[in-house]
Enzyme design. Sequence first.
Site, PDB file in Angstrom:
ATOM      1  N   GLY A  71     -27.884  24.721 130.649  1.00 44.66           N
ATOM      2  CA  GLY A  71     -28.138  23.670 129.679  1.00 44.66           C
ATOM      3  C   GLY A  71     -26.923  22.767 129.569  1.00 44.66           C
TER       4      GLY A  71
ATOM      5  N   GLN B 106     -21.444  16.776 125.637  1.00 47.90           N
ATOM      6  CA  GLN B 106     -20.583  17.516 126.552  1.00 47.90           C
ATOM      7  C   GLN B 106     -20.115  16.664 127.730  1.00 47.90           C
ATOM      8  OE1 GLN B 106     -23.454  21.034 126.709  1.00 47.90           O
ATOM      9  NE2 GLN B 106     -21.440  21.993 127.000  1.00 47.90           N
TER      10      GLN B 106
ATOM     11  N   CYS C  29     -20.440  28.701 127.053  1.00 46.52           N
ATOM     12  CA  CYS C  29     -20.611  27.255 126.965  1.00 46.52           C
ATOM     13  C   CYS C  29     -19.725  26.587 128.006  1.00 46.52           C
ATOM     14  CB  CYS C  29     -20.230  26.788 125.564  1.00 46.52           C
ATOM     15  SG  CYS C  29     -20.390  25.011 125.314  1.00 46.52           S
ATOM     16  N   LEU C  30     -20.261  25.587 128.688  1.00 40.83           N
ATOM     17  CA  LEU C  30     -19.480  24.874 129.692  1.00 40.83           C
ATOM     18  C   LEU C  30     -18.264  24.182 129.083  1.00 40.83           C
ATOM     19  CD1 LEU C  30     -22.356  23.312 131.831  1.00 40.83           C
ATOM     20  CD2 LEU C  30     -21.054  25.408 132.271  1.00 40.83           C
TER      21      LEU C  30
ATOM     22  N   HIS D 255     -29.132  26.441 121.472  1.00 46.20           N
ATOM     23  CA  HIS D 255     -27.718  26.248 121.817  1.00 46.20           C
ATOM     24  C   HIS D 255     -27.445  24.761 122.099  1.00 46.20           C
ATOM     25  CE1 HIS D 255     -23.837  27.485 123.800  1.00 46.20           C
ATOM     26  NE2 HIS D 255     -24.028  26.298 124.353  1.00 46.20           N
ATOM     27  N   GLU D 256     -28.290  24.137 122.923  1.00 44.18           N
ATOM     28  CA  GLU D 256     -28.084  22.730 123.266  1.00 44.18           C
ATOM     29  C   GLU D 256     -28.353  21.824 122.063  1.00 44.18           C
ATOM     30  OE1 GLU D 256     -26.444  22.142 125.890  1.00 44.18           O
ATOM     31  OE2 GLU D 256     -26.721  24.176 126.622  1.00 44.18           O
TER      32      GLU D 256
ATOM     33  N   HIS E  83     -25.403  21.448 119.949  1.00 45.54           N
ATOM     34  CA  HIS E  83     -24.436  20.462 120.453  1.00 45.54           C
ATOM     35  C   HIS E  83     -24.702  19.068 119.897  1.00 45.54           C
ATOM     36  CE1 HIS E  83     -21.737  22.448 123.206  1.00 45.54           C
ATOM     37  NE2 HIS E  83     -22.743  23.059 123.816  1.00 45.54           N
TER      38      HIS E  83
END
Length: 184
Positions: A45, A50, A96-97, A138-139, A142
Amino acid sequence: MIYPIVAYGHPILKKKAIDIEKDELDVKTLVDDMFETMYNANGVGLAAPQIGKGIRLFVIDTEPIDDNDEAKIKQAFINPEILSEEGEEWAYEEGCLSIPNIREDVFRQEKIRIRYRDLDWKEHEEDFEGFNARVIQHEYDHIEGVLFTDHVSAFKKRLLKGKLANISKGKVSADYKMLFPQKK
């Protein structure tokens, strides 16, 4: 085009994103670039903040999650709004990225209902559950200015404080290009 991933500590990750107006930007190209960026970083994701864009857009592809039997989805979510979350909360170790090399258990509800627009600007209202719901939650966090580390206990946050500070300074190893807010 592969974008650098914005690292922990950048202010855009803590701001609530704004809606996209129809025809405001080339959403299809941006979504393609987001998928390319996400795959390059081995993610499932990626939200627009991000990659430094404060807009309500995220992409997911749950195909790489191989430890469950549910249907996989590859989807872009434009201007999403989670309408409901229900079911028992269950823990899963999330990463998380934007926060490389840190993983923590996060409790989330098992089912969600979400309204969003697709790439053709058609509105949908759908239910998701299990891992698909988790990745969406999760996304979605963000674009609301929330990180998975905001869901961990105060004790865990204290334990992670030094690692998170190092990430924001660029003192971390990642296999993808990143943008660090405090790197000198």
